[in-house]
Scaffold this active site. Sequence first.
Site, mmCIF file in Angstrom:
data_model
loop_
_atom_site.group_PDB
_atom_site.id
_atom_site.type_symbol
_atom_site.label_atom_id
_atom_site.label_comp_id
_atom_site.label_asym_id
_atom_site.label_seq_id
_atom_site.Cartn_x
_atom_site.Cartn_y
_atom_site.Cartn_z
ATOM 1 C CB THR A 181 25.979 18.641 5.980
ATOM 2 O OG1 THR A 181 26.505 19.707 5.202
ATOM 3 C CG2 THR A 181 24.484 18.769 6.073
ATOM 4 C CE LYS A 436 23.958 3.693 -16.393
ATOM 5 N NZ LYS A 436 23.040 4.740 -16.803
ATOM 6 C CD1 TRP A 441 21.895 1.551 -12.538
ATOM 7 C CD2 TRP A 441 23.692 2.776 -12.082
ATOM 8 N NE1 TRP A 441 21.665 2.818 -13.003
ATOM 9 C CE2 TRP A 441 22.754 3.595 -12.742
ATOM 10 C CE3 TRP A 441 24.923 3.340 -11.701
ATOM 11 C CZ2 TRP A 441 22.989 4.934 -13.024
ATOM 12 C CZ3 TRP A 441 25.147 4.684 -11.995
ATOM 13 C CH2 TRP A 441 24.198 5.459 -12.645
#
Length: 544
Positions: A181, A436, A441
């Site tokens: 990854t 936030k 959000w």
Amino acid sequence: MLGAMMQFPLTITPILERMEKLFGAVEIVSRLPDKSIHRSNYGDLCRRARAFAAALAAAGMKRGDRVATLMWNHAWHLEAYFGAPVAGCVAHTLNPRLNPDELAYIINHAGDRLLLVDDVMLPVYERVRDSAMLERVIVVPTTGRPVPPEYQPYAEFLQEGSSGYALPQLGEDEAAAMCYTSGTTGAPKGVLYSHRAIVLHSFCLSLPDCACLSQADCILPIVPMFHVNAWGCPFAAGMAGAKQVFPGPHLDAISLLDLFEQEKVTRSAGVPTIWMGLLDALDRHPGRWKLEAGLRVLSGGAALPEHLIRGFDRHGIEVRQAWGMTEMTPLGTVCHVKSSLSERPAPERLAIRAKQGLPAPFVEVRAVVGQREVPWDGETPGELQVRGPWIAASYYNLPGEQERWTADGWLLTGDIATIDPEGYVKIADRAKDLIKSGGEWISSVDLENALMGHPAVREAAVIAIPHRKWGERPLAAVVLKDGYEANAEDLRSHLAQRFSRWQLPDAVVFVEEIPRTSVGKFRKSKLREMFAGWEWDQTADGAA
Ligand code: AMP
């Protein structure tokens, strides 16, 4: 009652055999570092992949042994894609853009025994030569210059196999390929793809509602072959028998468009940054390239801004968004407008196309908050979890890293998404990138996409900056297009057409470039570092 069908392992070997029996004359085109064009075909590919497999066996490479590649996209890399797995080895693609410490860590953690490296990438290898524990290094000459005497040339290695070598019978669950990854957090983690996963993924990727690959197509994967196996395109294209075109190291828009035109490309795949460059070039040079009617491209790796879809439509190119991960081989969702929605007004259809799309067959999705799945209402965000036959069940050799999987076997993607009643997934953010503010959000991705829809903006990335009163507030880093002007208020007014006042970035900062990861995504961790000492009070009213 059991079905009465044969047990036939789903491995890459029958794909190789199919390519050699049926498609020997189909072309494989590679652009070399000096920009010259190298032409070969599936017949050559299969002969050489078999020779590579035989040479690996002669070199003592056993079932499951890792063969690393440090290469651009070209025909020789494709030989390793097929040659290593059919010998029972694992093709481990390395990302040359990683720093030497990461690269050495990955080579050693994977236990790579042998490395195949482009001559032009030798400087990358030489930076890890002392720390990477490799047994053999083989150099593929792509420049015509002689291979330095301390390395073995690829052609010589290919001679070492026995002419009587027979491919082994493999099980479908054996490992075929490996990729780490990109590791934006923590150490890089290895994903081991099985033959079965790659075969099933190839079937799925070829479907009309996914990459839509047929034998008559010509595909140019722009996404590097070291990024999740070029999203599986080379395997799917091989199964279909489609012509493959590889750009080598030349990834600028003009070089790519020239290649699209010259080779009559009908399918491609890449990240939004690449498409932004192509759209810009197409807009700047109207009529310069005659591209194939029906050209269709997949965009993935990061969110596809709406203006790119509109821009490509203008040029008669269909862009489809796909979402996935290294852990998912990588296909998760692909977007197209369902026939039942095709009569919806144009802006609605565009909004659908800007979503990440419908889950691919056999990929199950759910969005979860705490322990509960949220409804498919298109509004309630939750962490996206997935499962399916080409999704990793664990990382390679990291027994302590099981927290990415739920007890009932779903992969936690780390992406926050909504799913609408039609099943379209929309990624709001990486969990760690959501902002936030005052308990609400704000999606950085939505702000970025809207900013990149402004005619003066080339790129925009939005991050959260701590705020005394609101917890966090958005800051936008913006790169303007050459020759264009806009100030912070222009951009805030542009955003105010779509967003509430409290969602607007309190600061818009103009920068030369947005830092990127090795696979071309915004590196928000770096941006956060750049703006670590940001003081709101001096610049903004904090009046969200
Ligand atoms: P990687 O494993 O490097 O391919 O990164 C996977 C991550 O890239 C996903 O978890 C997403 O955060 C992001 N990603 C991939 N495709 C998309 C997309 N179409 N839209 C938004 N984010 C994406």
